[in-house]
Enzyme design. Structure first.
Site, PDB file in Angstrom:
ATOM      1  N   GLU A 435      17.688 -10.602 -23.835  1.00 32.63           N
ATOM      2  CA  GLU A 435      16.950 -10.341 -22.912  1.00 32.63           C
ATOM      3  C   GLU A 435      15.621 -10.159 -22.899  1.00 32.63           C
ATOM      4  O   GLU A 435      15.196  -9.244 -21.770  1.00 32.63           O
ATOM      5  CB  GLU A 435      17.688  -9.236 -22.332  1.00 32.63           C
ATOM      6  CG  GLU A 435      18.966 -10.043 -22.031  1.00 32.63           C
ATOM      7  CD  GLU A 435      19.409 -11.060 -20.808  1.00 32.63           C
ATOM      8  OE1 GLU A 435      19.107 -11.091 -19.491  1.00 32.63           O
ATOM      9  OE2 GLU A 435      19.663 -11.720 -21.351  1.00 32.63           O
ATOM     10  N   ASP A 437      11.288  -9.636 -25.935  1.00 33.49           N
ATOM     11  CA  ASP A 437      11.178  -9.011 -26.374  1.00 33.49           C
ATOM     12  C   ASP A 437      10.349  -8.185 -25.813  1.00 33.49           C
ATOM     13  O   ASP A 437       9.836  -7.919 -25.116  1.00 33.49           O
ATOM     14  CB  ASP A 437      10.148  -9.823 -27.317  1.00 33.49           C
ATOM     15  CG  ASP A 437       9.646  -8.625 -28.747  1.00 33.49           C
ATOM     16  OD1 ASP A 437       8.764  -8.154 -28.516  1.00 33.49           O
ATOM     17  OD2 ASP A 437      10.181  -8.792 -29.390  1.00 33.49           O
TER      18      ASP A 437
END
Length: 653
Positions: A435, A437
Site C-alpha cells: 500500500e 513504500d
C-alpha cells in the site's frame, strides 16, 4: 517501588484508577458494535493461530480462504459496500472492522484486504453500475474471488510507468491485454496464485495509436478453477510471512476482453473507438483514479497499530509475571516491569500506540466523510491522501519496532513460535512496504506541505514540485502551512514571549505542541531554501531534489508526528474528568516528551532546548514511566484484545 510511591505522594500526585470497560468504549468509539462482531468471529476461528504453524502451505491457504468466506457471511467484511448489493453502506465501519481483525491471524487480514479492499474497492470506486451489478453481489459474499493486479516486477511505486499494455481493437470492440517483457509482469499479487477468478488489471491504455495513460480493466484469469488461455500464472512461493495468502505473478499474452471491461468511472472508450474523459488533464485523471483507492492505506495503517497492541499486551503481561534478579527485596526477585529500563523500553511505546490509535481515528473519520460525500471537494481529498500516507508510514514503522522490542523484552520465551511473536514479526514486516513504500509515502506528504495542496497538486511531478516551490518566496511557503498559523497562535498562550521554550512547563500541552510545530515549520523553511538555492545555481531540478530527499523525509515525519500529538491532545481534552482522563493525560505527556527527547539533538542544534531542559525532559519521562507502570495492564486490557488472540501460554499464562 515503595520509594516511588512515597515520592509521588510527597509531590501531591494521586494515582488514578482506570475504568477498563469505559476506556474500551472510548477506544472503540462509534464502531463498538462492528468491532465486537469481529472480536466474536476471531474467537470463533481462533484455531487458525495454531493451524498456521501446523498446516502445509497449500492447506493453510485453503483454510484462510474458508475463514474469509465464513467471516463474509457475518457481514463483517462487506461494511463498506452499498446496501443494495448486500453491503453495510458504512465506509468508516469497514475500516474499523479491518483494524480489529488485525488482532488475529494476519494472513486472514491480508486476504480480506485483497478481496474486499483492493479488488472490491477497485470495482466499487473505479467502475460504474454495469460493473457493480455484475460483480458486487458475489464479490461481497466471497463467492467470486478476485485480485488487484497493479504492481509489476519492474514498476512498484512508480505506477504511472507500468508496462502492461491494453490496446483497443475497434474492429472487435475489445481491449487486447499484453505483458510487455519480464519487467511488466504483475508480481506479488495476492489471491493470484490459487483463488482469484478475476483480476483488476492496471495497464497503459492505447486507443487508435494514442497513449492515454494507466487505466484499470476487469480481466478473467481463471474459469472453473483452471487458468484461462493467454494467461500465465506463477506462484511466488513461500514468503517471510503471510503464507496463508497466495501471492503470484501474472503474464498476459494478447488476452482479449470486451470494451465493457474498462472500469469507466473516470474515462471510457466509445464503440467507435473514441477516448472520452471528464478529466482532461491526464496527470490529474491518474491521481484522481489512485485517490479513490486511499482506503487501503488507511486500513493498513490501522492494522499496523493493532498488531503492535497485541505485541505490547503480551510483553506487558509477561513483565508483571516474570521475576529476574534480587533488586528491591531479599526474599524474592523483582518483577521485570518494576525495573526502570524495562519501563523505558515498553511504556513510551505504549503511549505512542495510544497516540497513533487516536490519530487513526482522525484519518478514518476523514475517509468516511470524503467517501460518504459529507465533505467531498478537491482540497479535502488531498488532505485525506496526505494524512493517510503519513499515518500509514508511522503506524507500520511503529508496528515493526514494537514487535521487535517486545520480542526482546520477553527473552528466549519470546522466540518460541508458540508465543505468537514469530507470526507477528514475519507477518507484519511487509506492512511497511505494501500500500505504498513508507519513504515514498512521506515524499507525497512533503509534496503537499511544500505546495500547500495547490490546485496544480496532481499535475506536479517531482520536478514540477521543485519548480513550483522555487517560484514562491520561502516566507510564502511558510505562511501557507498550518504549522505556522498554529505556532503563532500557541505562542500567545505560553509565558515568556520569544523565550516560550524556556519558560513554559514541560507538562503544558501547549508547550509540547509548540515544540513539534516549531520543528516542522523550521524544517519546511530549510527544505524550501535548499531547493531555491539549488535552482538559483542553475542546477538540474532532479539532482537538487535528490540531494535534499533526506531533509524532505524528515519534514514529512515531523509533520505527521505533530498531527499525531494534536489528535491525542484533542482526545484527552474531550474526556470527562476522572481516572481515565488522568491516565490518558499521562500517556499523552509521555508520548510528547519522549518524542521531543528522541529528537533532542535537533532541538538543541536549533536553540530550542538547553542542556538543562533536555535533562529535565529525560527526568520527566522517567517519572511518567513510573506513574504509568501501575496502570499498564489496565491500559493494554482496554484495547479489548480477545485473550485467545494473545496465544502465548509461556508468557501470559
Amino acid at each position: 517501588m515503595a520509594t516511588d510511591k512515597t515520592s509521588a505522594a510527597a509531590s501531591g500526585y494521586v494515582q488514578p484508577e482506570v475504568d477498563v470497560r469505559a476506556l474500551t468504549e472510548v477506544l472503540d468509539g462509534e464502531y463498538a458494535g462492528i468491532r465486537d462482531l469481529v472480536r466474536t468471529n476471531l474467537v470463533t476461528h481462533a484455531s487458525v493461530l495454531e493451524e498456521a504453524d501446523e498446516l502445509g502451505v497449500d492447506a493453510y491457504r485453503e483454510r484462510v480462504r474458508e475463514l474469509v468466506v465464513d467471516m463474509a457471511a457475518t457481514g463483517q467484511t462487506g461494511m463498506g459496500f452499498p446496501a443494495e448489493y448486500g453491503g453495510g453502506g458504512d465506509v468508516g465501519a469497514s475500516i474499523a472492522a479491518f483494524e480489529t481483525l488485525a488482532f488475529g491471524d494476519l494472513s486472514v487480514l491480508v486476504k480480506v484486504g485483497v478481496q474486499f479492499g483492493l479488488f472490491g474497492g477497485a470495482i466499487l470506486h473505479l467502475g460504474t453500475g454495469r460493473h457493480h451489478d455484475a460483480y458486487l453481489p458475489d464479490l461481497i459474499t466471497g463467492e467470486l474471488m478476485g485480485c488487484f493486479a497493479m504492481t509489476e516486477t519492474g514498476h512498484g511505486s512508480n505506477v504511472q510507468a507500468l508496462g502492461t499494455l491494453a490496446v483497443y481493437d475497434a474492429g472487435t470492440q475489445e481491449f487486447v491485454i499484453t505483458t510487455d517483457g519480464d519487467q511488466a509482469r504483475k508480481d506479488y499479487i495476492g489471491n493470484a496464485a490459487r483463488h482469484a477468478e478475476l483480476a483488476v488489471v492496471f495497464a497503459q491504455l492505447e486507443v487508435d495509436g494514442t497513449a492515454e495513460g494507466v487505466h484499470a480493466f476487469v480481466v478473467p484469469i481463471r474459469s472453473g478453477g483452471e487458468v484461462v488461455p493467454g494467461v500465465q500464472i506463477e506462484d511466488d512461493g513461500r514468503k517471510m510471512g503471510l503464507n496463508g495468502v497466495d501471492n503470484g505473478r501474472i503474464r498476459f499474452d494478447g488476452v482479449r476482453v470486451p470494451r465493457e471491461a474498462l472500469l469507466n468511472r473516470f474515462a471510457d472508450v466509445t464503440v467507435e473507438g473514441v477516448y472520452e474523459s471528464s478529466i482532461e488533464n491526464p496527470d490529474r485523471r491518474f491521481f484522481t483514479m489512485l485517490g479513490t483507492l486511499v482506503q487501503g492505506r488507511v486500513s493498513v495503517g490501522g492494522a499496523g497499530v493493532n498488531a503492535a497492541k497485541v505485541a505490547l499486551a503480551i510483553a506487558t503481561k509477561y513483565a508483571v509475571r516474570r521475576r529476574q534478579f534480587d533488586a528491591a527485596s531479599d526474599t524474592e526477585e523483582q518483577l521485570l516491569l518494576d525495573y526502570g529500563l524495562h519501563q523505558r523500553r515498553l511504556l513510551p511505546l505504549l503511549a505512542r500506540t495510544y497516540a497513533l490509535h487516536f490519530a487513526q481515528d482522525v484519518v478514518r473519520t476523514q475517509l468516511h466523510e470524503v467517501f460518504s460525500g459529507i465533505e467531498d471537494d478537491a482540497q479535502a481529498r488531498r488532505l485525506l491522501e496526505s494524512r493517510a500516507a503519513g499515518t500509514k508510514a508511522l503506524g507500520t514503522w511503529h508496528a515493526t519496532r514494537v514487535v521487535q522490542e517486545c520480542r526482546e523484552a520477553c527473552g528466549g520465551a519470546g522466540y518460541l513460535a508458540v508465543n505468537r511473536f514469530a507470526a507477528l514479526k514475519s507477518d507484519s514486516d511487509i506492512f511497511t512496504t505494501f500500500e505504498g513504500d513508507n519513504h515514498v509515502l512521506l515524499q507525497l506528504v512533503a509534496k503537499g506541505l511544500l505546495t500547500h495542496y495547490a490546485s496544480e497538486f496532481e499535475d506536479l511531478d517531482q520536478l514540477g514540485m521543485v519548480r513550483h516551490v522555487t517560484g514562491l518566496a520561502v516566507e510564502t511557503v511558510i505562511e501557507k502551512t498550518s504549522a505556522h498559523k498554529l505556532l503563532e497562535r500557541v505562542r500567545d498562550l505560553l509565558p515568556g514571549g520569544d523565550e516560550w521554550d524556556q519558560e513554559a512547563g514541560l507538562l503544558d500541552s501547549e508547550y509540547q505542541l509548540a515544540m513539534l510545530r516549531y520543528r516542522e515549520e523550521h524544517m519546511l523553511a530549510g527544505v524550501a531554501r535548499r531547493l531555491k538555492r539549488g535552482i538559483d545555481q542553475k542546477r538540474n531540478a532532479g539532482v537538487v531534489f535528490s540531494q535534499v530527499q533526506d531533509h524532505v523525509i524528515a519534514v514529512a515525519h515531523a509533520h505527521v508526528e505533530r498531527l499525531v500529538l494534536e489528535a491525542f491532545v484533542d482526545k484527552v481534552r474531550t474526556q470527562p474528568e476522572g481516572g481515565n482522563k488522568v491516565a490518558l493525560g499521562l500517556l499523552c505527556d509521555l508520548f510528547a516528551l519522549s518524542t521531543i527527547e528522541a529528537d533532542r539533538a535537533w532541538f538543541m542544534e536549533h536553540g530550542r532546548l538547553t542542556v538543562q531542559r533536555s535533562k529535565a525532559i529525560s527526568r520527566e519521562v522517567n517519572d511518567l514511566c513510573r506513574k504509568v507502570r501501575p496502570l499498564a495492564v489496565d491500559l493494554v486490557d482496554a484495547w479489548g484484545i480477545p485473550p485467545e488472540m494473545l496465544r502465548a501460554p509461556d508468557l501470559v499464562g
